[in-house]
Design an enzyme around this catalytic site. Sequence first.
Site, PDB file in Angstrom:
ATOM      1  N   ASP A  32      26.989  45.382  20.536  1.00 47.29           N
ATOM      2  CA  ASP A  32      26.457  46.572  20.638  1.00 47.29           C
ATOM      3  C   ASP A  32      27.615  47.600  20.601  1.00 47.29           C
ATOM      4  O   ASP A  32      28.110  47.816  21.664  1.00 47.29           O
ATOM      5  CB  ASP A  32      25.883  46.903  21.883  1.00 47.29           C
ATOM      6  CG  ASP A  32      24.542  45.836  22.109  1.00 47.29           C
ATOM      7  OD1 ASP A  32      23.592  45.933  21.024  1.00 47.29           O
ATOM      8  OD2 ASP A  32      24.213  45.196  23.118  1.00 47.29           O
ATOM      9  N   ARG A  62      31.541  48.501  23.183  1.00 49.08           N
ATOM     10  CA  ARG A  62      32.237  47.257  23.790  1.00 49.08           C
ATOM     11  C   ARG A  62      33.661  47.129  23.488  1.00 49.08           C
ATOM     12  O   ARG A  62      34.338  46.424  24.186  1.00 49.08           O
ATOM     13  CB  ARG A  62      31.442  45.967  23.544  1.00 49.08           C
ATOM     14  CG  ARG A  62      29.963  46.068  23.382  1.00 49.08           C
ATOM     15  CD  ARG A  62      29.431  46.116  25.123  1.00 49.08           C
ATOM     16  NE  ARG A  62      27.878  45.917  25.013  1.00 49.08           N
ATOM     17  CZ  ARG A  62      27.239  46.460  25.876  1.00 49.08           C
ATOM     18  NH1 ARG A  62      27.811  47.107  26.880  1.00 49.08           N
ATOM     19  NH2 ARG A  62      25.776  46.574  25.875  1.00 49.08           N
ATOM     20  N   ARG A 112      22.185  58.604  23.473  1.00 43.55           N
ATOM     21  CA  ARG A 112      22.367  57.528  22.617  1.00 43.55           C
ATOM     22  C   ARG A 112      21.848  58.103  20.975  1.00 43.55           C
ATOM     23  O   ARG A 112      22.250  57.370  20.174  1.00 43.55           O
ATOM     24  CB  ARG A 112      22.025  56.184  22.863  1.00 43.55           C
ATOM     25  CG  ARG A 112      22.810  55.738  24.354  1.00 43.55           C
ATOM     26  CD  ARG A 112      22.064  54.488  24.897  1.00 43.55           C
ATOM     27  NE  ARG A 112      22.058  53.290  24.053  1.00 43.55           N
ATOM     28  CZ  ARG A 112      21.282  52.409  24.487  1.00 43.55           C
ATOM     29  NH1 ARG A 112      20.697  52.327  25.553  1.00 43.55           N
ATOM     30  NH2 ARG A 112      21.260  51.152  23.532  1.00 43.55           N
ATOM     31  N   LYS A 166      17.516  50.328  15.793  1.00 42.95           N
ATOM     32  CA  LYS A 166      16.841  49.980  17.044  1.00 42.95           C
ATOM     33  C   LYS A 166      16.529  51.294  17.747  1.00 42.95           C
ATOM     34  O   LYS A 166      17.018  52.206  17.393  1.00 42.95           O
ATOM     35  CB  LYS A 166      17.941  49.057  18.273  1.00 42.95           C
ATOM     36  CG  LYS A 166      18.963  49.777  18.494  1.00 42.95           C
ATOM     37  CD  LYS A 166      20.023  49.005  19.342  1.00 42.95           C
ATOM     38  CE  LYS A 166      21.357  49.749  19.795  1.00 42.95           C
ATOM     39  NZ  LYS A 166      22.095  48.828  20.488  1.00 42.95           N
ATOM     40  N   HIS A 167      15.262  51.182  18.601  1.00 47.86           N
ATOM     41  CA  HIS A 167      14.640  50.169  19.186  1.00 47.86           C
ATOM     42  C   HIS A 167      13.183  50.237  18.621  1.00 47.86           C
ATOM     43  O   HIS A 167      12.554  51.382  19.357  1.00 47.86           O
ATOM     44  CB  HIS A 167      14.685  50.065  20.654  1.00 47.86           C
ATOM     45  CG  HIS A 167      16.100  50.279  21.225  1.00 47.86           C
ATOM     46  ND1 HIS A 167      16.826  51.295  21.469  1.00 47.86           N
ATOM     47  CD2 HIS A 167      16.897  49.110  21.797  1.00 47.86           C
ATOM     48  CE1 HIS A 167      17.889  51.199  22.043  1.00 47.86           C
ATOM     49  NE2 HIS A 167      17.920  49.712  22.164  1.00 47.86           N
ATOM     50  N   HIS A 171      15.281  48.501  30.150  1.00 42.24           N
ATOM     51  CA  HIS A 171      15.861  47.232  30.700  1.00 42.24           C
ATOM     52  C   HIS A 171      15.225  46.763  32.220  1.00 42.24           C
ATOM     53  O   HIS A 171      15.634  45.828  32.644  1.00 42.24           O
ATOM     54  CB  HIS A 171      17.554  47.605  31.098  1.00 42.24           C
ATOM     55  CG  HIS A 171      18.422  47.897  30.183  1.00 42.24           C
ATOM     56  ND1 HIS A 171      18.370  49.044  29.114  1.00 42.24           N
ATOM     57  CD2 HIS A 171      19.078  47.015  29.377  1.00 42.24           C
ATOM     58  CE1 HIS A 171      19.175  49.005  28.356  1.00 42.24           C
ATOM     59  NE2 HIS A 171      19.724  47.790  28.412  1.00 42.24           N
ATOM     60  N   ASP A 183      15.097  42.987  21.098  1.00 43.72           N
ATOM     61  CA  ASP A 183      16.088  43.256  22.133  1.00 43.72           C
ATOM     62  C   ASP A 183      16.060  42.085  23.196  1.00 43.72           C
ATOM     63  O   ASP A 183      15.267  41.000  23.130  1.00 43.72           O
ATOM     64  CB  ASP A 183      15.340  44.312  22.854  1.00 43.72           C
ATOM     65  CG  ASP A 183      16.580  45.292  23.557  1.00 43.72           C
ATOM     66  OD1 ASP A 183      17.784  44.849  23.561  1.00 43.72           O
ATOM     67  OD2 ASP A 183      16.374  46.465  23.688  1.00 43.72           O
TER      68      ASP A 183
END
Length: 404
Positions: A133, A141, A198, A227-228, A240, A310
């Site tokens: 990601d 990351r 984002r 995404k998403h 989440h 996801d």
Amino acid sequence: MAVATAVIMGLCLSASAHGAVVGEGVSTRTPPNNEGSTAEGLTAEGPTTGVSDGPQHRAAALVEQMSTDEQAASIVMGHIPTTDTVALRQYMSQGLGGFILMGANIPDDDTALTTITDALTVDPELPPLVAVDQEGGIVSRLPGDTYPASTTLKTSPVAETSAAFSARAALVADAGISVDFGTVADVTADPGSFIFGRALGTDPQSAADRVAAATTAQESLIASTLKHFPGHGAAPGDSHHAIPETSKTLEEWRASDALPFVAGLDAGASVLMFGHLAYTAVDPAPASLSARWHEIAREELGFEGVIVTDDLGMLQSSGIAEYADPVANAVTAVSAGTDLVLMIAGSTADTAGQITAGLSAAVDAGTLPEARLAEAATRVMTLRLQSTAASAEWALCPDCEPAG
């Protein structure tokens, strides 16, 4: 291994050849042919280049030789939180189709990171899909990604999105990573929304322009992901921990949240990630488990690439009893039309094997059609072969033109 210096809007990168040249030179990664995406009320031009029949035919032949268990394993993208290369190699020896790198897999040293991604490959002739990601900014990351991200790109000229994602793709490819779950195609103007920071735009058209730019910039080096789907911006809440819902109709979706996804598909995105969010007027089930939304993506938008869920662990984290079993969720997702199931939250060294066994058992029981599993495995295998086929030689460009 040849090394090229790419000049991207004044930025110099040194990237080893996992994909193609950034800037002047010949692209060596061939994006998928999505045949052009068409939705009611939407007209879209498809990409002019596409995959030859070679990888698809070879993929089909390889999948035909696999057992049901092997096919099932090949559509699982797993995760374990370690940098132990022996443990990673042992984990991937189950025949898994992919692995997602999270923070616990990322060392500070670039060489150590390449050692880790190399360890994930059990068969050098057929590497797995290695994903990350790497959106940049809020979700990042990899160390070293100092390029502009959504927080500033959404109000900057589109060319800056192209430059940032060209640089980001080179960084990802240089680490030995073949898939970036990095292009957020959700759109919202609400600063209080979970996804606002984002998103690449605050309205459908501005988001579409930047999503298309980001996709084009990445696809010559790595497999990019939208995404998403079908769009988190319309559904308040954080997927989440819950299943966000919206009452937006299909017609309303086509005129709004669909636009960035259509633009990204037209630009050649290899992967489409389905969100755990429900457009209740279309289907009360989360899109990731909805046959209707998979039908829309395939038949209405014309997407022919890999559909990935996801993180299935997010469904489990919602606390809804119906989604408490990740194995059952995986079977439902694949039955609905998903090609690759992703499992992160709550994943142990045994979870991927349990999902593999569950998919295989569903085929034996007749609840998951054998042909559906083979279709999913063939799509995933095709993408793996496309990544493997990318040339390892860069065309050196002493006078590179800015990418994008």
